[in-house]
Design a protein around this motif. Structure first.
Motif: not given
Length: 225
Positions: A132-141, A192-208
Motif C-alpha cells: 500500500i502506498l499513500v501519496l499526497t499532492m495538490e489537487e491540480r497535479d 518523489e523525483r517527480f514531486g509526489y509526497v509519499v506520506s505512508a507505505q506498507f510493504s512486505g519488504t524492509p523499507v528505508a
C-alpha cells in the motif's frame, strides 16, 4: 469505486464495556474476543480503551472500570472518515481496533485493522505479495494515468486506487494505492523525483526508515491475532 468509510467497516461482533463492568469481566472479554483492547463507555460516550496492560495493575477482580484511568480517550475516528485513516491511527497508536463516533460524537462501534486492510480485497499472485502506498499532492497535479506510468516503468501495476480530500488542506488530496509488488524502493524514488509526497507505505519488504519498518511490523502483528 466509492470511498469506504469507517462506518462501512464497523465490526458488530466486538462489544463495548461499561464503566460499571469489572476488571474480571474486561479480562474475560479480551480473551474471548482475541483482542488487546476494548472500548469503555459512559452511557453512549466513549471514555477510552481498556488494555491487557491496564488490567495487570489491578489485583481485585471486582474493581469497576470507571475507577481506572483509561488511555486512548482521544484516539477515535468519525463515522465518515476514510478507512485508511482507521489503519493509519491504529498503526500510529499500536492498537488493534479503532473506536468510531457518530454525528453526535457518540460511540458507534469499532473497526479492526484486519477489517480496514481487507477493504482493499485480496492481492492476486504470490501469497504475501503486495503493498500500500499513500501519496499526497495538490489537487491540480493529480493524474492517475501519469502516476500509473511511473509505477509501470518500475515493473509494477496499480491494483486499486482511492482518492480523498486531505483533512488538513482543502487544496490537496490523498491517493491510496494498492500495488502488486512488495518492493517500493524504486517506485517511491521515481514518484518523489517527480514531486509526489509519499506520506505512508506498507510493504512486505524492509523499507528505508526504521520507523516505517516498525509500523509495518506492527501491522503484521495486528493481522496475526
Amino acid at each position: 469505486m466509492p470511498a469506504l468509510l469507517a462506518e462501512d467497516l464497523i465490526n458488530q461482533m466486538i462489544p463495548p464495556l461499561k464503566g460499571t463492568d469489572t476488571t474480571s469481566k474486561a479480562a474475560r472479554w479480551l480473551e474471548e474476543f482475541h483482542v488487546g483492547q476494548l472500548p469503555v463507555l459512559a452511557g453512549r460516550s466513549y471514555r477510552g480503551l481498556i488494555t491487557e496492560h491496564d488490567l495487570a495493575d489491578y489485583e481485585n477482580p471486582d474493581t469497576q472500570l470507571a475507577e481506572l484511568p483509561l488511555g486512548y480517550a482521544n484516539v477515535h475516528v468519525q463515522h465518515d472518515q476514510h478507512f485508511y485513516r482507521v489503519m493509519e491511527l491504529a498503526i500510529e497508536q499500536k492498537i488493534q481496533l479503532v473506536p468510531v463516533l457518530d454525528e453526535q460524537h457518540e460511540y458507534a462501534g469499532v473497526v479492526t485493522v484486519s477489517d480496514a486492510l481487507a477493504a482493499f480485497g485480496p492481492v492476486p499472485g504470490v501469497a504475501g505479495q503486495g503493498s500500500i502506498l499513500v501519496l499526497t499532492m495538490e489537487e491540480r497535479d493529480y493524474s492517475l494515468s501519469q502516476i500509473s506510468r511511473y509505477v509501470e516503468e518500475n515493473n509494477a501495476k496499480i491494483l486499486s486506487a482511492h482518492v480523498i480530500a486531505d483533512e488538513h488542506d482543502p487544496y490537496r488530496i490523498r491517493l491510496t494505492l494498492r500495488l502488486n509488488t512488495d518492493n517500493l524502493a524504486r517506485i517511491t524514488a521515481t514518484l518523489e523525483r517527480f514531486g509526489y509526497v509519499v506520506s505512508a507505505q506498507f510493504s512486505g519488504t524492509p523499507v528505508a526508515g526504521e520507523d516505517e519498518q516498525e509500523r509495518f511490523d506492527a501491522l503484521l502483528r495486528y493481522l496475526s491475532v
